[in-house]
Design a protein around this motif. Structure first.
Motif, mmCIF file in Angstrom:
data_model
loop_
_atom_site.group_PDB
_atom_site.id
_atom_site.type_symbol
_atom_site.label_atom_id
_atom_site.label_comp_id
_atom_site.label_asym_id
_atom_site.label_seq_id
_atom_site.Cartn_x
_atom_site.Cartn_y
_atom_site.Cartn_z
ATOM 1 N N VAL A 1 0.794 -1.242 -0.140
ATOM 2 C CA VAL A 1 0.036 -0.076 0.138
ATOM 3 C C VAL A 1 0.968 1.325 0.061
ATOM 4 O O VAL A 1 0.611 2.169 -0.881
ATOM 5 N N GLU A 2 1.888 1.322 0.908
ATOM 6 C CA GLU A 2 2.648 2.510 0.862
ATOM 7 C C GLU A 2 3.523 2.622 -0.352
ATOM 8 O O GLU A 2 3.997 3.776 -0.932
ATOM 9 N N SER A 3 4.160 1.636 -0.774
ATOM 10 C CA SER A 3 5.079 1.526 -2.057
ATOM 11 C C SER A 3 3.825 2.284 -3.395
ATOM 12 O O SER A 3 4.390 3.034 -4.014
ATOM 13 N N LYS A 4 2.787 1.850 -3.298
ATOM 14 C CA LYS A 4 1.646 2.255 -4.252
ATOM 15 C C LYS A 4 1.635 3.620 -4.035
ATOM 16 O O LYS A 4 1.429 4.623 -5.434
ATOM 17 N N ALA A 5 1.279 4.194 -2.987
ATOM 18 C CA ALA A 5 1.244 5.663 -2.878
ATOM 19 C C ALA A 5 2.383 6.404 -3.208
ATOM 20 O O ALA A 5 2.114 7.647 -4.044
ATOM 21 N N LEU A 6 3.447 5.773 -2.967
ATOM 22 C CA LEU A 6 4.546 6.531 -3.508
ATOM 23 C C LEU A 6 4.827 6.630 -5.106
ATOM 24 O O LEU A 6 5.099 7.451 -5.595
ATOM 25 N N ILE A 7 4.250 5.431 -5.608
ATOM 26 C CA ILE A 7 4.484 5.308 -7.123
ATOM 27 C C ILE A 7 3.477 6.214 -7.674
ATOM 28 O O ILE A 7 3.887 6.948 -8.630
ATOM 29 N N GLU A 8 2.231 6.495 -7.155
ATOM 30 C CA GLU A 8 1.347 7.418 -7.544
ATOM 31 C C GLU A 8 1.746 8.994 -7.581
ATOM 32 O O GLU A 8 1.470 9.629 -8.254
ATOM 33 N N ARG A 9 2.436 9.079 -6.504
ATOM 34 C CA ARG A 9 2.886 10.540 -6.282
ATOM 35 C C ARG A 9 4.099 10.913 -7.133
ATOM 36 O O ARG A 9 4.208 11.890 -7.596
ATOM 37 N N TRP A 10 5.090 10.100 -7.080
ATOM 38 C CA TRP A 10 6.296 10.227 -7.972
ATOM 39 C C TRP A 10 6.854 9.695 -9.128
ATOM 40 O O TRP A 10 7.378 10.273 -9.934
ATOM 41 N N HIS A 11 6.487 8.681 -9.408
ATOM 42 C CA HIS A 11 7.020 7.711 -10.588
ATOM 43 C C HIS A 11 6.264 8.664 -11.869
ATOM 44 O O HIS A 11 5.361 8.910 -12.200
ATOM 45 N N GLY A 12 7.651 8.818 -12.551
ATOM 46 C CA GLY A 12 7.477 9.724 -13.894
ATOM 47 C C GLY A 12 7.053 11.255 -13.859
ATOM 48 O O GLY A 12 6.693 11.799 -14.775
ATOM 49 N N LYS A 13 7.172 11.756 -12.381
ATOM 50 C CA LYS A 13 7.137 13.183 -12.157
ATOM 51 C C LYS A 13 8.229 13.789 -12.432
ATOM 52 O O LYS A 13 9.382 13.458 -11.894
ATOM 53 N N GLY A 14 8.461 14.857 -13.671
ATOM 54 C CA GLY A 14 9.593 15.314 -13.628
ATOM 55 C C GLY A 14 10.788 14.134 -14.352
ATOM 56 O O GLY A 14 10.317 13.439 -15.153
ATOM 57 N N ARG A 15 11.842 14.109 -13.555
ATOM 58 C CA ARG A 15 13.007 13.205 -14.136
ATOM 59 C C ARG A 15 12.900 12.034 -12.759
ATOM 60 O O ARG A 15 14.141 11.561 -12.858
ATOM 61 N N LEU A 16 11.982 12.113 -12.241
ATOM 62 C CA LEU A 16 12.083 11.015 -11.270
ATOM 63 C C LEU A 16 11.368 9.676 -11.506
ATOM 64 O O LEU A 16 10.383 9.536 -12.260
ATOM 65 N N HIS A 17 11.855 8.504 -10.770
ATOM 66 C CA HIS A 17 11.387 7.309 -10.959
ATOM 67 C C HIS A 17 11.153 6.558 -10.019
ATOM 68 O O HIS A 17 12.061 6.597 -9.125
ATOM 69 N N TYR A 18 10.332 5.299 -9.827
ATOM 70 C CA TYR A 18 10.270 4.758 -8.557
ATOM 71 C C TYR A 18 10.762 3.414 -8.556
ATOM 72 O O TYR A 18 10.428 2.833 -9.885
ATOM 73 N N ALA A 19 11.438 2.910 -7.735
ATOM 74 C CA ALA A 19 11.983 1.520 -7.732
ATOM 75 C C ALA A 19 11.510 0.582 -6.613
ATOM 76 O O ALA A 19 11.423 1.107 -5.567
ATOM 77 N N VAL A 20 10.770 -0.392 -7.055
ATOM 78 C CA VAL A 20 10.202 -1.295 -5.907
ATOM 79 C C VAL A 20 11.480 -1.833 -5.236
ATOM 80 O O VAL A 20 12.287 -2.499 -5.851
#
Length: 434
Positions: free
Chosen positions: A183-202
């Motif tokens: 749940v917490e990873s999902k919330a961080l992905i929704e907020r940050w992944h692909g925003k500007g030059r930022l990407h999320y890593a599981v």
């Protein structure tokens, strides 16, 4: 906002291919008197100054560096942001070191003020050392990732990070659950992944600290979003490998644990891989996964010597990692100094051009970002460094004896450190000046 166009003149060097695949001479481009033209955060031209200068408008601003080398920004494919405060901790091998130093240090990152303070120190330290992109472990706390991405976003850095998933074999104060980590990873992905030059890593920490349920959900996240990264550790330490066998007796080996839970793939990066076998290297290559080679921390924690020639044989993507805090320096130049010794101890050679590749284009390929970073081709993000030949008296004296760019590059990698980085640019903006 008008596009800002500016040119930078100096000696310029970048990797264009892996020396192991094309040979050394075809692996790089070097311009003794080069010109790099930047427009709107991207590189618009690269070449010999004599050829490019006549094509530019008369009023363009040109920054001219004497006794300096421009290279792409460095790429660190494995580093722990919450371990900044315990770098250089004395005298343990991996598993004891985690319990004695790492876990207590990471426990503080639920606190926003603390996480913000360390994120600021961490990002400045990366840029001071010429690292413009990093694949970063947070702590188990979502706040650690929020603080890091906020700091990176302000400077428009290309950064990849994730919250650690860890639901067993760690102190109670530092564990999540399979469900909460999802749940917490999902919330961080929704907020940050692909925003500007930022990407999320599981980010499952490593197999021993995740239950089968948590590893299943980590694999599920990778199917729910496109272009997510996955980062974890593998085969760093012999005791760790034995522990994995005890915890997962039904699997063929360490890599097979991750394979079973669908964690291998084109954006999966496994740190260390010191004790991989041929079959495991072949499987990593087949799935498009990558290894982060972390020589400084492998020496510091007594883990062993990474077999780069075996990885090359399988055409396995390899990037370079400082692995702070197991590694003792944020500097990829210093990390390459150690990498050279790792190869020497195995009777292998590490050319300065392969080293440059590992720190730049190799890292970009490991992250599937070679169309954006890792070289200075027109169209790439303008992430680049100015390395100062006169950074220290010894470096200055030694480089006067260098006869060619290969020797110059090797000296920079053996004598160079954060002092060598005169300026760091990210997306065309000056983000560090010594």
């Amino acid at each position: 906002m008008p596009l800002t166009r500016k040119a930078y003149r100096a000696a310029i060097l970048h990797s264009i291919a892996d020396p192991a695949e094309v040979g050394i001479e075809a692996s790089y481009e070097y311009f003794e008197d080069g010109l790099l033209v930047v427009d709107g955060g991207k590189i618009s031209a690269l070449g010999h100054a004599s050829e490019l200068l006549p094509t530019l408008p008369a009023d363009i601003e040109i920054e001219h560096y004497q006794d300096a080398l421009i290279t792409p920004g460095f790429i660190d494919t494995h580093i722990h942001f919450p371990q900044t405060g315990m770098v250089g901790a004395y005298g343990e091998q991996l598993l004891d070191w985690l319990n004695t130093y790492t876990f207590p240090c990471e426990s503080q990152f639920g606190d926003k003020a603390h996480a913000d303070e360390v994120a600021d120190i961490f990002v400045k330290e990366l840029l001071r050392n010429g690292t413009t992109t990093a694949l970063v472990f947070g702590s188990v706390h979502p706040q650690s990732v929020n603080s890091l991405f906020e700091a990176a976003e302000k400077l428009d850095l290309r950064m990849i990070a994730g919250k650690v998933m860890m639901d067993r074999n760690a102190p109670d104060y530092l564990t999540d659950t399979a469900e909460s980590s999802y749940v917490e990873s999902k919330a961080l992905i929704e907020r940050w992944h692909g925003k500007g030059r930022l990407h999320y890593a599981v980010t499952p920490r490593f197999a021993p600290t995740s239950t089968p349920e948590q590893l299943t959900l980590a694999g599920q996240l990778l199917t729910e979003y496109t272009d997510l990264y996955m980062q974890t550790h593998i085969s760093e330490n012999l005791k760790e490998i034995e522990w994995v066998k005890e915890l997962f007796p039904e699997r063929k080996g360490y890599l097979d644990v991750y394979d079973h839970y669908k964690l291998l793939g084109e954006r999966s990066v496994f740190a260390h891989g010191v004790h991989l076998c041929d079959d495991e290297c072949a499987r990593l290559a087949e799935t498009g996964s990558a290894i982060s080679f972390c020589p400084t921390s492998n020496f510091f924690l007594g883990s062993g010597l990474f077999n780069l020639p075996m990885a090359e044989k399988h055409k396995l993507n390899v990037g370079l990692g400082t692995d702070v805090g197991g590694g003792t320096s944020f500097s990829l130049l210093q990390t390459l100094n150690e990498a050279y010794k790792v190869m020497q101890l195995q009777g292998a050679r590490l050319s300065p051009f392969k080293s440059l590749y590992l720190a730049t284009l190799g890292g970009a390929r490991a992250l599937r970002l070679e169309d954006k970073i890792g070289n200075l081709q027109p169209g790439s993000d303008a992430d680049f460094l100015v390395l100062d030949y006169n950074a220290t008296p010894l470096l200055s004296y030694r480089l006067k004896q260098a006869n060619n760019i290969a020797e110059t590059l090797f000296v920079l990698m053996t004598l160079g450190d954060d002092r060598t980085v005169q300026q760091t640019y990210a997306a065309g903006a000056l983000v560090h000046q010594r």
